[in-house]
Design a protein around this motif. Sequence first.
Motif: not given
Length: 144
Positions: A37-42
């Motif tokens: 997952a990208n950093e914001n979703a993570f």
Amino acid sequence: MKRFIILLAVSLSLYVLSIPTSARQFEYPANNEKSFANENAFYQQMNKKDYMEYKDAAYSVRKKMSYKEIPDALLTFEKKTGNYSGQPKQELATSIHPDRQVYFLASFVQTKNKEYWKHTIIDAETQRPLEGGNSYHSYDNPYR
């Protein structure tokens, strides 16, 4: 005989140190071929007990990157937030492959007379914190 043993020990030491990264056994091997997952979703789904950005942070960073890029990211964060003390870059842990994907999360907040910094490095695959740190500084604001 002593010279022979010393020469043998030195040669063996140099040989072990020259083993390429690809041949070493890592606790966290490379996973750069996997997708995460990208950093914001993570950050949205992660356990906030592990890390939470400062409320009203003046500067925050969320990045997914290779572990080998961490020293540069940490140095940039320290320079941008005024916490750089001229120390050399952070050393990489030998148990983590340089191409391992990790999340680098950092936050900085400044109040009237205090500054707070914190950062964490979380493994993208296991979602376990690998490293981190925080610091605090009290100061007299010269602009009051």
